[in-house]
Each structure stands twice: as structure tokens, then as C-alpha cells.
Design a protein around this motif. Structure first.
Motif, PDB file in Angstrom:
ATOM      1  N   LEU A  51      -8.605  10.271   1.557  1.00  0.00           N
ATOM      2  CA  LEU A  51      -7.498   9.416   1.764  1.00  0.00           C
ATOM      3  C   LEU A  51      -8.185   8.466   2.624  1.00  0.00           C
ATOM      4  O   LEU A  51      -7.815   7.258   2.406  1.00  0.00           O
ATOM      5  N   SER A  71       0.671   1.260   3.267  1.00  0.00           N
ATOM      6  CA  SER A  71       1.480   2.174   3.126  1.00  0.00           C
ATOM      7  C   SER A  71       1.415   3.500   2.394  1.00  0.00           C
ATOM      8  O   SER A  71       0.123   3.340   1.534  1.00  0.00           O
ATOM      9  N   VAL A  72       1.588   4.776   2.823  1.00  0.00           N
ATOM     10  CA  VAL A  72       1.129   5.759   2.109  1.00  0.00           C
ATOM     11  C   VAL A  72       2.092   6.450   1.456  1.00  0.00           C
ATOM     12  O   VAL A  72       3.499   6.825   2.309  1.00  0.00           O
ATOM     13  N   ASP A  73       2.109   6.707   0.293  1.00  0.00           N
ATOM     14  CA  ASP A  73       3.471   6.969  -0.553  1.00  0.00           C
ATOM     15  C   ASP A  73       4.555   6.376  -0.252  1.00  0.00           C
ATOM     16  O   ASP A  73       5.812   6.817  -0.752  1.00  0.00           O
ATOM     17  N   ARG A 130     -10.635   6.362   0.637  1.00  0.00           N
ATOM     18  CA  ARG A 130      -9.905   5.464  -0.288  1.00  0.00           C
ATOM     19  C   ARG A 130      -9.479   4.236   0.487  1.00  0.00           C
ATOM     20  O   ARG A 130      -9.285   3.085  -0.076  1.00  0.00           O
ATOM     21  N   THR A 131      -8.795   4.577   1.674  1.00  0.00           N
ATOM     22  CA  THR A 131      -8.092   3.492   2.348  1.00  0.00           C
ATOM     23  C   THR A 131      -9.038   2.423   2.973  1.00  0.00           C
ATOM     24  O   THR A 131      -8.803   1.321   3.036  1.00  0.00           O
ATOM     25  N   GLY A 188       3.388  13.231  -0.455  1.00  0.00           N
ATOM     26  CA  GLY A 188       3.230  12.828  -1.910  1.00  0.00           C
ATOM     27  C   GLY A 188       1.688  13.093  -2.548  1.00  0.00           C
ATOM     28  O   GLY A 188       0.982  13.815  -1.417  1.00  0.00           O
ATOM     29  N   SER A 189       1.323  11.918  -3.225  1.00  0.00           N
ATOM     30  CA  SER A 189      -0.128  12.361  -3.617  1.00  0.00           C
ATOM     31  C   SER A 189      -1.023  11.549  -2.918  1.00  0.00           C
ATOM     32  O   SER A 189      -2.117  11.688  -3.005  1.00  0.00           O
ATOM     33  N   GLY A 190      -0.664  10.870  -1.807  1.00  0.00           N
ATOM     34  CA  GLY A 190      -1.382  10.047  -1.068  1.00  0.00           C
ATOM     35  C   GLY A 190      -1.795   8.610  -1.419  1.00  0.00           C
ATOM     36  O   GLY A 190      -2.844   8.267  -1.305  1.00  0.00           O
ATOM     37  N   GLU A 191      -0.920   8.134  -2.227  1.00  0.00           N
ATOM     38  CA  GLU A 191      -0.913   6.666  -3.030  1.00  0.00           C
ATOM     39  C   GLU A 191      -0.859   5.707  -1.892  1.00  0.00           C
ATOM     40  O   GLU A 191      -0.054   5.765  -0.940  1.00  0.00           O
ATOM     41  N   ILE A 192      -2.080   4.904  -1.560  1.00  0.00           N
ATOM     42  CA  ILE A 192      -1.983   3.895  -0.818  1.00  0.00           C
ATOM     43  C   ILE A 192      -1.831   2.621  -1.149  1.00  0.00           C
ATOM     44  O   ILE A 192      -2.135   2.255  -2.344  1.00  0.00           O
ATOM     45  N   LYS A 193      -1.412   1.557  -0.555  1.00  0.00           N
ATOM     46  CA  LYS A 193      -1.008   0.342  -0.868  1.00  0.00           C
ATOM     47  C   LYS A 193      -1.204  -0.745   0.233  1.00  0.00           C
ATOM     48  O   LYS A 193      -0.569  -0.493   1.154  1.00  0.00           O
TER      49      LYS A 193
END
Length: 159
Positions: A136, A103-105, A139-140, A79-84
């Protein structure tokens, strides 16, 4: 699970099925890769840090089915590499250290160690995870440092 866990898995797999038991590396697009993944029959065995810590987890059935069936060279569409930052907690054994699950995506969960130092924080991913996308990783690290700051401030605030 370096030796004994792998040995038990290998013995069970050898006597229980005739599968390929070589470790493989699974890439999540061009974002990161996980080495030391084993498959046997209908099972996926992810690497354990220091033989006992599950610092890499699969979060979706889609990802699990992909890893079960992927060819020798395994690259999952990313995916886009959305991290949470899903969770962050203080380490029980050491002050100035936190453990965070990211979590990644929504497909993979990676556990990081965060160490407070004189320059801010040191962030350590599991040895079996290699970030291919340095953006990534940055950002993480920024998200983890911010989360550690908030948790540290909360811990230091008197009731």
C-alpha cells in the motif's frame, strides 16, 4: 496540538466527563495504523502534526462511530486498500514541494508531503501514521510521484 491543545482537551474532558483519556492506536486492518488518537465523551481527537496540521481525517460516519466505540485495542475492518489522490497542491513556502491528500477506501484521508529531489521524489506521511502493508505504501508513493509529475508539468507549461 502537542501540548496546549492536548492540555485544553484533557482539562475539558476531566471536568466535563469521567472518560478514559489515554491515547490509543487505531489500525485500519493490516494496512496502516494511526497513533495518538484520543476519545472523550462523544468526541474523537485525531493527532495534529506539529501541533496544528490536521493531516489525518476520518471521512465516513461509519469510521467515526467505530473509533468512538472501539475497545482499547482498535482494529477497524479494512477494505481493499483502494487509494485515490483527492488533491495535490504546491506548497506556498517552498519550491519543489507539494502537499497531497490521499483517501484510503474512502474511510480515511491522509496528507502527505512530496519533495522533489535529484532521484525523483521523497514522500513523507504524517509521523502518526505507520504503514503496515508495504505494498500500500509503494502504491501510494507511486501515485503521488505521478501526480506531482503532472502538476509540475502543468506549472511549467507557459500560457
Amino acid at each position: 496540538m502537542r501540548f496546549w491543545g492536548r492540555a485544553v482537551f484533557v482539562l475539558a474532558a476531566v471536568f466535563g466527563c469521567s472518560c478514559n483519556l489515554r491515547a490509543l492506536t487505531v489500525s485500519y486492518g493490516d494496512l496502516f495504523e494511526v497513533s495518538g488518537v484520543f476519545r472523550a465523551a462523544d468526541k474523537v481527537l485525531l493527532p495534529l502534526t506539529r501541533g496544528k496540521y490536521a493531516n489525518i481525517r476520518i471521512l465516513t460516519r461509519e469510521t467515526l462511530e467505530f473509533v468512538k466505540a472501539c475497545p482499547e485495542f482498535c482494529v477497524q475492518d479494512a477494505g481493499s486498500g483502494e487509494i485515490k489522490v483527492e488533491e495535490i497542491r504546491a506548497a506556498k513556502t517552498r519550491g519543489g514541494m507539494w502537499i497531497a491528500d490521499v483517501s484510503v477506501d474512502g474511510h480515511w484521508l491522509i496528507t502527505f508531503l512530496i519533495f522533489q529531489n535529484k532521484n525523483g521524489y521523497g514522500i513523507k506521511p504524517p509521523d502518526e501514521v505507520r504503514f503496515l502493508d508495504k505494498g500500500l505504501l509503494v502504491r501510494t508513493e507511486e501515485a503521488l510521484a505521478s501526480s506531482a509529475d503532472k502538476l509540475r508539468a502543468k506549472e511549467e507549461t507557459p500560457l
